[in-house]
Design a protein around this motif. Structure first.
Motif, PDB file in Angstrom:
ATOM      1  N   VAL A 173      26.428 -29.502  18.229  1.00  0.00           N
ATOM      2  CA  VAL A 173      26.373 -31.011  17.544  1.00  0.00           C
ATOM      3  C   VAL A 173      25.907 -31.789  17.988  1.00  0.00           C
ATOM      4  N   GLY A 174      25.121 -32.393  17.339  1.00  0.00           N
ATOM      5  CA  GLY A 174      25.009 -33.946  17.776  1.00  0.00           C
ATOM      6  C   GLY A 174      23.393 -33.513  18.412  1.00  0.00           C
ATOM      7  N   ILE A 175      22.888 -32.828  18.754  1.00  0.00           N
ATOM      8  CA  ILE A 175      21.330 -32.158  19.433  1.00  0.00           C
ATOM      9  C   ILE A 175      20.545 -32.745  17.931  1.00  0.00           C
ATOM     10  N   LYS A 176      19.956 -33.993  18.081  1.00  0.00           N
ATOM     11  CA  LYS A 176      18.910 -34.035  17.085  1.00  0.00           C
ATOM     12  C   LYS A 176      17.959 -33.573  17.644  1.00  0.00           C
ATOM     13  N   GLN A 177      16.624 -33.878  16.498  1.00  0.00           N
ATOM     14  CA  GLN A 177      15.216 -32.844  16.803  1.00  0.00           C
ATOM     15  C   GLN A 177      14.555 -33.015  18.558  1.00  0.00           C
ATOM     16  N   PHE A 178      14.235 -32.674  17.983  1.00  0.00           N
ATOM     17  CA  PHE A 178      13.198 -32.162  19.726  1.00  0.00           C
ATOM     18  C   PHE A 178      12.244 -31.567  19.528  1.00  0.00           C
ATOM     19  N   GLY A 179      11.129 -31.982  20.420  1.00  0.00           N
ATOM     20  CA  GLY A 179       9.709 -31.029  20.004  1.00  0.00           C
ATOM     21  C   GLY A 179       9.094 -31.483  18.963  1.00  0.00           C
ATOM     22  N   GLY A 180       8.544 -30.724  17.907  1.00  0.00           N
ATOM     23  CA  GLY A 180       7.192 -30.872  17.112  1.00  0.00           C
ATOM     24  C   GLY A 180       7.106 -29.882  16.663  1.00  0.00           C
ATOM     25  N   ILE A 181       5.765 -29.638  15.283  1.00  0.00           N
ATOM     26  CA  ILE A 181       5.814 -28.646  15.008  1.00  0.00           C
ATOM     27  C   ILE A 181       4.410 -28.243  15.539  1.00  0.00           C
ATOM     28  N   ASP A 182       4.025 -27.484  15.157  1.00  0.00           N
ATOM     29  CA  ASP A 182       3.048 -26.388  15.576  1.00  0.00           C
ATOM     30  C   ASP A 182       2.107 -25.126  14.665  1.00  0.00           C
ATOM     31  N   ALA A 183       1.023 -25.173  15.077  1.00  0.00           N
ATOM     32  CA  ALA A 183       0.196 -23.602  14.289  1.00  0.00           C
ATOM     33  C   ALA A 183       1.137 -23.164  13.837  1.00  0.00           C
ATOM     34  N   PRO A 184       1.345 -22.084  12.974  1.00  0.00           N
ATOM     35  CA  PRO A 184       2.363 -21.037  12.634  1.00  0.00           C
ATOM     36  C   PRO A 184       3.125 -19.957  13.900  1.00  0.00           C
ATOM     37  N   GLU A 185       1.612 -19.415  14.452  1.00  0.00           N
ATOM     38  CA  GLU A 185       1.834 -18.751  15.176  1.00  0.00           C
ATOM     39  C   GLU A 185       2.570 -18.961  16.480  1.00  0.00           C
ATOM     40  N   TYR A 186       2.796 -20.232  17.004  1.00  0.00           N
ATOM     41  CA  TYR A 186       2.935 -20.468  17.806  1.00  0.00           C
ATOM     42  C   TYR A 186       4.257 -21.399  17.824  1.00  0.00           C
ATOM     43  N   ARG A 187       5.287 -21.499  16.780  1.00  0.00           N
ATOM     44  CA  ARG A 187       6.255 -21.726  15.787  1.00  0.00           C
ATOM     45  C   ARG A 187       7.746 -21.736  16.418  1.00  0.00           C
ATOM     46  N   VAL A 188       7.973 -22.415  17.342  1.00  0.00           N
ATOM     47  CA  VAL A 188       9.256 -21.680  17.993  1.00  0.00           C
ATOM     48  C   VAL A 188      10.900 -22.108  17.396  1.00  0.00           C
ATOM     49  N   ARG A 189      11.360 -21.544  17.000  1.00  0.00           N
ATOM     50  CA  ARG A 189      12.895 -22.276  16.089  1.00  0.00           C
ATOM     51  C   ARG A 189      13.463 -22.864  17.704  1.00  0.00           C
ATOM     52  N   GLN A 190      13.935 -24.364  17.457  1.00  0.00           N
ATOM     53  CA  GLN A 190      15.209 -24.746  18.170  1.00  0.00           C
ATOM     54  C   GLN A 190      15.702 -23.866  19.027  1.00  0.00           C
ATOM     55  N   ASP A 191      16.985 -23.813  17.917  1.00  0.00           N
ATOM     56  CA  ASP A 191      17.808 -22.414  18.228  1.00  0.00           C
ATOM     57  C   ASP A 191      17.308 -22.150  19.571  1.00  0.00           C
ATOM     58  N   VAL A 192      16.048 -21.126  19.925  1.00  0.00           N
ATOM     59  CA  VAL A 192      15.870 -20.880  20.702  1.00  0.00           C
ATOM     60  C   VAL A 192      15.532 -21.261  21.942  1.00  0.00           C
ATOM     61  N   TRP A 193      15.299 -22.384  21.920  1.00  0.00           N
ATOM     62  CA  TRP A 193      15.439 -23.559  22.932  1.00  0.00           C
ATOM     63  C   TRP A 193      16.512 -23.615  23.735  1.00  0.00           C
ATOM     64  N   LEU A 194      17.839 -23.923  23.014  1.00  0.00           N
ATOM     65  CA  LEU A 194      19.033 -24.342  23.185  1.00  0.00           C
ATOM     66  C   LEU A 194      19.920 -23.374  23.642  1.00  0.00           C
ATOM     67  N   LYS A 195      19.256 -21.656  23.204  1.00  0.00           N
ATOM     68  CA  LYS A 195      20.077 -20.362  23.493  1.00  0.00           C
ATOM     69  C   LYS A 195      19.316 -20.613  25.158  1.00  0.00           C
ATOM     70  N   ALA A 196      17.917 -20.893  25.322  1.00  0.00           N
ATOM     71  CA  ALA A 196      17.554 -19.839  27.085  1.00  0.00           C
ATOM     72  C   ALA A 196      18.121 -21.265  27.930  1.00  0.00           C
ATOM     73  N   SER A 197      18.085 -22.611  27.610  1.00  0.00           N
ATOM     74  CA  SER A 197      18.351 -23.781  28.483  1.00  0.00           C
ATOM     75  C   SER A 197      19.992 -23.544  29.294  1.00  0.00           C
ATOM     76  N   GLY A 198      20.981 -22.947  28.056  1.00  0.00           N
ATOM     77  CA  GLY A 198      22.205 -22.274  29.289  1.00  0.00           C
ATOM     78  C   GLY A 198      21.892 -21.780  30.537  1.00  0.00           C
ATOM     79  N   HIS A 199      20.467 -20.644  30.124  1.00  0.00           N
ATOM     80  CA  HIS A 199      20.583 -19.684  31.490  1.00  0.00           C
ATOM     81  C   HIS A 199      20.190 -20.708  32.690  1.00  0.00           C
ATOM     82  N   PHE A 200      19.438 -22.089  32.398  1.00  0.00           N
ATOM     83  CA  PHE A 200      19.108 -22.290  33.841  1.00  0.00           C
ATOM     84  C   PHE A 200      20.234 -23.864  34.176  1.00  0.00           C
TER      85      PHE A 200
END
Length: 511
Positions: free
Chosen positions: A280-307
């Motif tokens: 909660v409170g995390i704002k937009q980061f990154g940006g749009i991309d071609a549809p075939e390479y576009r990744v949901r932001q919550d994927v990065w939010l989930k992944a970052s916890g493993h680092f």
């Protein structure tokens, strides 16, 4: 005061209807369906079975369809469009072949648990102008087993059509059950290989392999018809990679006495993973991309916890920057590191995973590969920024073409976790329109009730393109969807606001 606690009822993972609605959606949605262990290991066929691998896959599909929206299986009948069945079975599937499969599922009976001679299915086809509809009923013993709160494991529905042998399909279900019994799951940095050893006779029981007249099993025939082809036909299984090792006796002729199945576990899909911190409170980061390479932001939010433990400075926004870098690496064929040649989620192999699984899952698995065995994550902070800058320039070029602004290789290009929010402007002066939904109960609700109506709105009457971004949060995970190519007028936005008034919290025009 008395409270009633509802018992947990396992249900499908992934929307099977959405998975079959588009040609490429099945492997991206990657639907899974729970099966009790007695239907994975304990089924015997009451006579020499005429069932084929397609029949078995179709039966698993129909059980999954029945459980969609009806986990307790209280409805008497269920239905599925014929086009969904044909799409599931593959490009060579034909309507007449599906009719034959349905007929064989009716004629063949099975025994399991306390039940004998149970028909697999009762079905009929309703002819319609637009698309035939297959109606079906699951027999009561099968419904009872599926709805029971017994020990169960998940079957990957998308993996079954590649199993062209009915014996291989049965081996898959048996190994899923055996893996469940071990209780093992993929662990970051742990030993992620599970070995299951079984005798020749046990494997023959699992797959209902035909016996000789004296009741024996010929190991060579079992090896030729099942073991030697299993690995190739398991190619669409995501949970693990299979290795089959026949173990021969130290006697004359060296017959096979047992088989070792090595299951190399893979990380769980991003679909089954939650963010491990409050977003909660995390704002937009990154940006749009071609549809075939576009990744949901919550994927990065989930992944970052493993680092966090090894790389505390490697946030979700840094991961996004490295992702843009490896996408450019993939497209140009210019290696960023030695890992380009050896890693599963780099270069041409990454391209294949994106085409097969979609960008969300490919990005997640790349991040898990980095977390488990760091490569680009080992770079210095300035080196990561350099990789991100190169990737960011390429991303902008894909989205905006020649109008993309250049990016300095040394300048930070990743938006910080709490960026400066653009100031509100008038509609005429804005370049983007943010439609805020606030906290939502599910992404499915957002897809069906908001994104789809906006996507279908076809009356844009503006004079210039403006980015429309729908923003929402589900269980603390921020997400968004961009619609960058439309030319809305202010009246168009007011119409959308009136149509979706119950879901929209705020609309903001930003520079």
């Amino acid at each position: 005061m008395n409270f009633h606690r509802r018992n947990f009822q396992p249900g499908n993972r992934g929307d099977i209807t959405k998975a079959l609605d588009k040609p490429t959606a099945l492997t991206v949605v990657a639907p899974e369906s729970p099966r009790p262990l007695e239907l994975l290991l304990g089924v015997t066929y009451d006579r020499e079975s005429t069932l084929t691998a397609d029949d078995a896959a179709l039966h698993e599909l129909l059980m999954t369809v029945a459980m969609h929206g009806d986990a307790q299986l209280e409805n008497e009948t269920h239905a599925v469009p014929m086009r969904h069945i044909l799409r599931y079975l593959g490009v060579e599937a034909r309507r007449d072949a599906v009719k034959d499969s349905l007929a064989r599922l009716l004629r063949n009976t099975v025994s399991f648990g306390t039940y004998e001679q149970v028909p697999l299915l009762v079905s009929w086809i309703e002819r319609k102008d637009s698309d035939d509809l297959v109606h079906f009923t699951l027999p009561s013993p099968i419904k009872t087993a599926l709805a029971a709160k017994s020990e169960y494991a998940y079957v990957e529905i998308a993996a079954l059509p590649a199993m062209r042998s009915k014996h291989v399909a049965r081996l898959y279900k048996a190994l899923v059950a055996e893996l469940k019994a071990t209780g093992r799951q993929w662990i970051m940095g742990g030993s992620n290989t599970v070995t299951i050893t079984a005798s020749v006779d046990q494997v023959a029981e699992w797959v209902s392999f035909p016996r000789e007249k004296d009741g024996s099993i010929r190991p060579g025939k079992l090896r030729e018809r099942v073991l030697d082809i299993a690995v190739a036909q398991f190619r669409d299984v995501q949970a693990f990679n299979l290795q089959v090792v026949p173990v021969a006796a130290r006697t004359r002729g060296n017959p096979i006495v047992e088989i070792r199945f090595d299951l190399h576990l893979n990380p769980s899909s991003h679909h089954q993973t939650r963010a491990i911190f409050d977003a909660v409170g995390i704002k937009q980061f990154g940006g749009i991309d071609a549809p075939e390479y576009r990744v949901r932001q919550d994927v990065w939010l989930k992944a970052s916890g493993h680092f966090v433990e090894k790389f505390p400075d490697l946030s979700h926004s840094v991961l996004f920057g490295l992702w843009t870098g490896i996408i450019k690496e993939m497209l140009d064929g210019q290696p960023l590191s030695d890992g380009y040649a050896t890693r599963r989620y780099r270069g041409e192999r990454l391209r294949q995973e994106i085409e097969k699984r979609g960008a969300d899952e490919a990005a997640w698995q790349w991040a898990m590969e980095e977390a488990n065995n760091p490569d680009l994550a080992l770079r210095t902070k300035s080196e990561r920024k350099g990789v991100a800058a190169i990737g960011e320039a390429a991303r902008r070029s894909r989205v905006w073409g020649d109008d993309a602004k250049p990016v300095s290789r040394t300048a930070p290009v990743i938006v910080e976790e709490v960026p400066v929010i653009p100031s509100s402007v008038s509609f005429e002066d804005c370049s983007a329109i943010w439609i805020d939904l606030g906290e939502c109960p599910s992404t499915g609700m957002v897809d069906d009730m908001v994104l789809e109506p906006i996507d279908r709105y076809g009356e844009w009457r503006g004079e210039s393109q403006k980015l429309i971004q729908v923003r929402w949060t589900v269980h603390g995970n921020f997400d968004f969807q961009d619609f960058p190519k439309w030319s809305p007028s202010e009246d168009d936005i007011e119409i959308i606001k009136s149509r979706l008034n119950r879901y929209i919290v705020n609309v903001e025009y930003v520079a």
